[in-house]
Every structure is written in C-alpha cells, then in structure tokens.
Design an enzyme around this catalytic site. Structure first.
Site: not given
Ligand code: DQA
Length: 146
Positions: A12, A76, A100
């Site tokens: 995403n 990420n 991370e």
């Molecule tokens: C994320 C935080 C995650 O919990 C979420 O599912 C994402 C984005 C962030 O960059 O804040 O897709 O990794």
C-alpha cells in the site's frame, strides 16, 4: 564498486500521496525515493528502490540485496510489520543490516500496530516523522556502516 543501499517498501505504500493523507502526508513514494537518491548521492551511496505488495517479493528483495552485496536497507514493511515472521527470518537469514521505518507513529495508533515482528532483528527503528523518517533512517544506517 558503488556502495548501494536498498530502500524497500511494502504493501500500500505505492498509494502514498492519496492514501489517508491525514495519516501519511501528501508526498508520493517517488518523491520520497527521489529525496533519498539525492541524499545518497551527497553521501557517496547509490539507492536500489523496490516496492511490492507481496510478502514473498519483499523476502526475495532482501535475499537479492544481500546476494548482490548491498550494504543495508531502509525498510518500511507496511502492515507486514505486524504479522510477518517470513520477513523477520529474511533479515536474520541474510544478516542484512535493516532500519525499520514508519511514516506514522504506530505506537499512537491502533493496538495491533504496537507490535512489530521485525524490530527485534533490526539495527533500529524510526517512526512517526512522515517522510523525514526515511531520511533519518538512511542517515542512521550510513552512520552505522561508516
Ligand atoms: C506504516 C504503518 C503500518 O501500520 C501500516 O500498515 C502501513 C504504513 C507507516 O509507515 O506508518 O502501511 O508502515
């Protein structure tokens, strides 16, 4: 040989710019990667950028980075952060140094986002600073490498 760093983004994150801008901001992933390429250039590094919505492809990208001699990763993992033992095992299995990285402050959000399968096998974690999280993570990684 150029000193290369993997910038790896999970599910995403290709939607950044239009995805919940009140949470993730308005920069696109291309904007973020472009900024990191510039930063990397100033520091004498190259960037390999990979985004995938598939867990297995993210595992493959970690394996390939290690096999190709990349020095580390800014990662990420998106929602896989909270679920993926396979990604954890890819990090421990390759020994690739990984920072991370999260745009949002996952600890200030829903409880299911408070747990990371990956943090314990990463060099460190940067959360909550929007696109600046990536830049901080990148600088922390190269400080570690130097
Ligand atoms: C994320 C935080 C995650 O919990 C979420 O599912 C994402 C984005 C962030 O960059 O804040 O897709 O990794």
């Amino acid at each position: 040989m150029a000193r290369e760093i993997l910038v790896l983004n999970g599910p995403n994150l290709n939607l950044l710019g239009t995805r919940e801008p009140e949470v993730y901001g308005s920069e696109t992933l291309d904007d973020i990667v472009e900024g990191l390429r510039r930063l990397a250039g100033e520091r004498g590094f190259d960037v390999r950028a990979v985004q995938s919505n598939s867990e297995g492809e993210l595992v493959d990208a970690i394996h390939a980075a290690a096999a190709d001699g990349l020095l580390g990763a800014v990662f990420n993992p998106g929602a896989y952060t909270h679920t993926s033992i396979a990604l954890r095992d890819a990090i421990t299995g390759t020994g690739l140094p990984v920072v991370e990285t999260h745009l949002s402050n996952v600890h200030a959000r829903e409880e299911f986002r408070h747990t990371s399968m990956l943090s314990g096998v990463c060099l460190g974690v940067v959360v909550g600073f929007g696109p600046t999280s990536y830049r901080l993570a990148f600088d922390a990684l190269i400080a570690h490498l130097d």
